[in-house]
Scaffold this motif. Sequence first.
Motif, PDB file in Angstrom:
ATOM      1  N   LEU A  40       0.830  -1.205   0.000  1.00  0.00           N
ATOM      2  CA  LEU A  40       0.000   0.000   0.000  1.00  0.00           C
ATOM      3  C   LEU A  40       0.867   1.257   0.000  1.00  0.00           C
ATOM      4  CD1 LEU A  40      -2.775   1.358   0.199  1.00  0.00           C
ATOM      5  CD2 LEU A  40      -2.649   1.084   2.692  1.00  0.00           C
ATOM      6  N   TYR A  41       1.980   1.206   0.728  1.00  0.00           N
ATOM      7  CA  TYR A  41       2.897   2.353   0.767  1.00  0.00           C
ATOM      8  C   TYR A  41       3.447   2.663  -0.629  1.00  0.00           C
ATOM      9  CZ  TYR A  41       7.306   4.838   1.404  1.00  0.00           C
ATOM     10  OH  TYR A  41       8.335   5.725   1.282  1.00  0.00           O
ATOM     11  N   PHE A  42       3.874   1.632  -1.347  1.00  0.00           N
ATOM     12  CA  PHE A  42       4.397   1.850  -2.707  1.00  0.00           C
ATOM     13  C   PHE A  42       3.311   2.361  -3.652  1.00  0.00           C
ATOM     14  CE2 PHE A  42       7.963  -1.123  -1.546  1.00  0.00           C
ATOM     15  CZ  PHE A  42       8.977  -0.201  -1.771  1.00  0.00           C
ATOM     16  N   ILE A  43       2.081   1.874  -3.466  1.00  0.00           N
ATOM     17  CA  ILE A  43       0.973   2.357  -4.303  1.00  0.00           C
ATOM     18  C   ILE A  43       0.721   3.839  -4.041  1.00  0.00           C
ATOM     19  CG2 ILE A  43      -1.515   2.178  -4.721  1.00  0.00           C
ATOM     20  CD1 ILE A  43      -1.275  -0.827  -4.179  1.00  0.00           C
ATOM     21  N   LEU A  44       0.648   4.221  -2.770  1.00  0.00           N
ATOM     22  CA  LEU A  44       0.385   5.617  -2.415  1.00  0.00           C
ATOM     23  C   LEU A  44       1.518   6.543  -2.854  1.00  0.00           C
ATOM     24  CD1 LEU A  44      -1.114   5.204   1.180  1.00  0.00           C
ATOM     25  CD2 LEU A  44      -2.338   5.767  -0.920  1.00  0.00           C
ATOM     26  N   SER A  45       2.755   6.021  -2.849  1.00  0.00           N
ATOM     27  CA  SER A  45       3.888   6.853  -3.266  1.00  0.00           C
ATOM     28  C   SER A  45       3.843   7.177  -4.759  1.00  0.00           C
ATOM     29  CB  SER A  45       5.208   6.155  -2.922  1.00  0.00           C
ATOM     30  OG  SER A  45       5.370   4.975  -3.693  1.00  0.00           O
ATOM     31  N   ASN A  46       2.984   6.471  -5.504  1.00  0.00           N
ATOM     32  CA  ASN A  46       2.839   6.726  -6.940  1.00  0.00           C
ATOM     33  C   ASN A  46       1.511   7.378  -7.293  1.00  0.00           C
ATOM     34  OD1 ASN A  46       5.240   5.390  -8.505  1.00  0.00           O
ATOM     35  ND2 ASN A  46       4.724   3.935  -6.881  1.00  0.00           N
ATOM     36  N   VAL A  47       0.759   7.799  -6.266  1.00  0.00           N
ATOM     37  CA  VAL A  47      -0.493   8.529  -6.488  1.00  0.00           C
ATOM     38  C   VAL A  47      -0.182  10.021  -6.428  1.00  0.00           C
ATOM     39  CG1 VAL A  47      -2.817   8.997  -5.638  1.00  0.00           C
ATOM     40  CG2 VAL A  47      -1.882   6.678  -5.497  1.00  0.00           C
ATOM     41  N   PRO A  48      -0.229  10.733  -7.555  1.00  0.00           N
ATOM     42  CA  PRO A  48       0.142  12.157  -7.546  1.00  0.00           C
ATOM     43  C   PRO A  48      -0.922  13.029  -6.889  1.00  0.00           C
ATOM     44  CG  PRO A  48      -0.622  11.523  -9.723  1.00  0.00           C
ATOM     45  CD  PRO A  48      -0.606  10.261  -8.896  1.00  0.00           C
ATOM     46  N   VAL A  49      -0.488  14.176  -6.383  1.00  0.00           N
ATOM     47  CA  VAL A  49      -1.413  15.141  -5.803  1.00  0.00           C
ATOM     48  C   VAL A  49      -2.161  15.845  -6.936  1.00  0.00           C
ATOM     49  CG1 VAL A  49      -1.616  17.265  -4.459  1.00  0.00           C
ATOM     50  CG2 VAL A  49      -0.004  15.490  -3.750  1.00  0.00           C
ATOM     51  N   PHE A  50      -3.467  15.767  -6.914  1.00  0.00           N
ATOM     52  CA  PHE A  50      -4.289  16.397  -7.957  1.00  0.00           C
ATOM     53  C   PHE A  50      -4.205  17.915  -7.835  1.00  0.00           C
ATOM     54  CE2 PHE A  50      -8.384  18.288  -9.201  1.00  0.00           C
ATOM     55  CZ  PHE A  50      -8.430  17.880 -10.537  1.00  0.00           C
ATOM     56  N   GLY A  51      -3.919  18.575  -8.966  1.00  0.00           N
ATOM     57  CA  GLY A  51      -3.901  20.028  -8.990  1.00  0.00           C
ATOM     58  C   GLY A  51      -2.577  20.663  -8.640  1.00  0.00           C
ATOM     59  N   SER A 154      -5.625  24.998  -4.201  1.00  0.00           N
ATOM     60  CA  SER A 154      -4.684  24.946  -3.079  1.00  0.00           C
ATOM     61  C   SER A 154      -5.304  24.232  -1.881  1.00  0.00           C
ATOM     62  CB  SER A 154      -4.243  26.351  -2.677  1.00  0.00           C
ATOM     63  OG  SER A 154      -3.520  26.982  -3.714  1.00  0.00           O
ATOM     64  N   PHE A 155      -6.592  24.495  -1.635  1.00  0.00           N
ATOM     65  CA  PHE A 155      -7.291  23.817  -0.534  1.00  0.00           C
ATOM     66  C   PHE A 155      -7.364  22.310  -0.791  1.00  0.00           C
ATOM     67  CE2 PHE A 155     -11.307  22.234   1.323  1.00  0.00           C
ATOM     68  CZ  PHE A 155     -11.014  22.448   2.664  1.00  0.00           C
ATOM     69  N   LEU A 156      -7.622  21.924  -2.035  1.00  0.00           N
ATOM     70  CA  LEU A 156      -7.668  20.492  -2.383  1.00  0.00           C
ATOM     71  C   LEU A 156      -6.294  19.849  -2.206  1.00  0.00           C
ATOM     72  CD1 LEU A 156      -9.934  20.515  -5.587  1.00  0.00           C
ATOM     73  CD2 LEU A 156     -10.537  19.745  -3.277  1.00  0.00           C
ATOM     74  N   ILE A 157      -5.237  20.586  -2.526  1.00  0.00           N
ATOM     75  CA  ILE A 157      -3.878  20.072  -2.329  1.00  0.00           C
ATOM     76  C   ILE A 157      -3.633  19.804  -0.845  1.00  0.00           C
ATOM     77  CG2 ILE A 157      -1.420  20.662  -2.463  1.00  0.00           C
ATOM     78  CD1 ILE A 157      -2.054  22.190  -5.048  1.00  0.00           C
ATOM     79  N   PHE A 158      -4.060  20.752  -0.002  1.00  0.00           N
ATOM     80  CA  PHE A 158      -3.892  20.582   1.447  1.00  0.00           C
ATOM     81  C   PHE A 158      -4.660  19.354   1.940  1.00  0.00           C
ATOM     82  CE2 PHE A 158      -5.786  21.281   5.658  1.00  0.00           C
ATOM     83  CZ  PHE A 158      -4.631  21.262   6.428  1.00  0.00           C
ATOM     84  N   ILE A 159      -5.894  19.200   1.486  1.00  0.00           N
ATOM     85  CA  ILE A 159      -6.711  18.055   1.923  1.00  0.00           C
ATOM     86  C   ILE A 159      -6.035  16.745   1.538  1.00  0.00           C
ATOM     87  CG2 ILE A 159      -8.901  16.853   1.560  1.00  0.00           C
ATOM     88  CD1 ILE A 159      -9.126  19.274   3.358  1.00  0.00           C
ATOM     89  N   GLN A 160      -5.495  16.666   0.326  1.00  0.00           N
ATOM     90  CA  GLN A 160      -4.835  15.433  -0.122  1.00  0.00           C
ATOM     91  C   GLN A 160      -3.591  15.133   0.708  1.00  0.00           C
ATOM     92  OE1 GLN A 160      -4.835  15.043  -4.717  1.00  0.00           O
ATOM     93  NE2 GLN A 160      -5.369  17.180  -4.347  1.00  0.00           N
ATOM     94  N   LEU A 161      -2.789  16.171   0.984  1.00  0.00           N
ATOM     95  CA  LEU A 161      -1.589  15.968   1.803  1.00  0.00           C
ATOM     96  C   LEU A 161      -1.961  15.563   3.227  1.00  0.00           C
ATOM     97  CD1 LEU A 161       0.673  18.944   0.653  1.00  0.00           C
ATOM     98  CD2 LEU A 161       0.910  16.528   0.066  1.00  0.00           C
ATOM     99  N   PHE A 162      -3.031  16.159   3.751  1.00  0.00           N
ATOM    100  CA  PHE A 162      -3.466  15.811   5.109  1.00  0.00           C
ATOM    101  C   PHE A 162      -3.936  14.357   5.160  1.00  0.00           C
ATOM    102  CE2 PHE A 162      -6.261  15.612   8.776  1.00  0.00           C
ATOM    103  CZ  PHE A 162      -5.543  16.325   9.725  1.00  0.00           C
TER     104      PHE A 162
END
Length: 493
Positions: A40-51, A154-162
Amino acid sequence: MDSVIRALQPYFERIPSVERPKGHVHFREKFAWTAAILLLYFILSNVPVFGLSPESIDIFAAYRALFAGATGSIIALGIGPIVTASIILQLLVGAGIIRLDLTNPEDRAAYQDFQRFLVFVMIAAEALPQIAGGLLKPDLSLAAQLGVSPGLISFLIFIQLFIGGVLIVYMDEVVSKWGIGSGVSLFILAGIAQSIVIGLFNWVIPPNSKMPAGIIPRWIWIAQNYPLDQLFTGSGLAFLLIQGGILALITTAIIILLVVFFEGTRVEIPLAHAMARGARGRFPIKLVYASVLPMIFVRALQANVVAFGQLLHTRGITIFGEFVNGKAVSGLMFFLQPIRSPYDWVPALFKSQGAAFASIPDWMIILHLIVDALILVVGGILFAWFWVETSGMDARTVASQIAKSGMQVPGFRKSPQVLERVLSRYIPKVTVLGGAIIGILTLIANMLGTIGNVSGTGLLLAVSIAYRFYEDLAKEQLTEMHPLIRRMLGEEV
């Protein structure tokens, strides 16, 4: 402050957490959970941040191997918030601001609940400044296509990182409670192993370079483009050592061997059971008693300070230093940034990186090396001491645990106080010595460079984590075969 933590604990307890297993978890199930979380970690490391704009700046790029995150992915923060929260608590406990008895189950529960809350705070605290400071930029063309404001992106970027930061926290808990070892260690090992493999076999040619990035493809390219008589000159050998990656390969091999040697060096205290005649054992005190975890704290603290300086620089505040290509070239930040390769401390190589670097005098370059050495060695000792005192590895706590198990040192009176005096002869000394040794090894690895530019800290962590992971596997297999040993270790059958 400890009274405030106790008062707020009922609220901290409401934060969801992974439930601990009620009985013994079999080895196969633990291994399955560990492998699943790693996948799961490797999968998430290849999921880009939208926007996220391609023009965004990753201020933690130099610490990726340490923070176990992937640039531009939703887990870009990696274990940074977890480590930063641990540093803050270590400093608060070490300064006596938080006075909790961690041997008391209630105080330990309050400490752990507050730590989980602080990790969530640090996820927001590390993501927001990067977005507000213009380092993580929204994709303006995407905002125009969707007909929304850049602020919403920018708000969506924050939500994804959180969300990515929260996922890392719970993935760590799953491994720690249901798997083998800890999730933080597993993610660091996975990221560093990936960087080393890429550093060896990467055929991609980086921008502004003629040679492939990987060491082995680079050797093939050099053999095809340079005659032997040119390579066996003084300048040719220096070229092979530094740009050819031979020095990094040798350094990596030597550091691996040294870490394995120091991990295996230990003092063993003989123990005997007070009631069961013939039941004997040994309590090992490793030379690297606090492991290499203090180096995570040292480098994480250093990374946060330098990142703050770079964030100020992007806002036009240059009082602490100016940055060129991600490196500080003046001010306090120049001396506080870590040494990463020979290009950071050899004056001729340092000045070859551009006009901004060529104007820096030699004494500043050498002083930078001395400051980094002091940070690593002194910081390694201090954080090793804090870690031992706050994690239950000090002489008093260990003596109490041994006494409760019914064991004692042969020839000495059965008493926790006597055991504490015996352990106090070794634990404080190996804590200081081990912290200094790890700091020196980290400095040497950083000065000479490593495969994949994983940094000396990252390489030491990878080797130490792999060594301890092997020990954990051996322990799990042993307890699986012998239920009696499982009872002695306090696990339910």
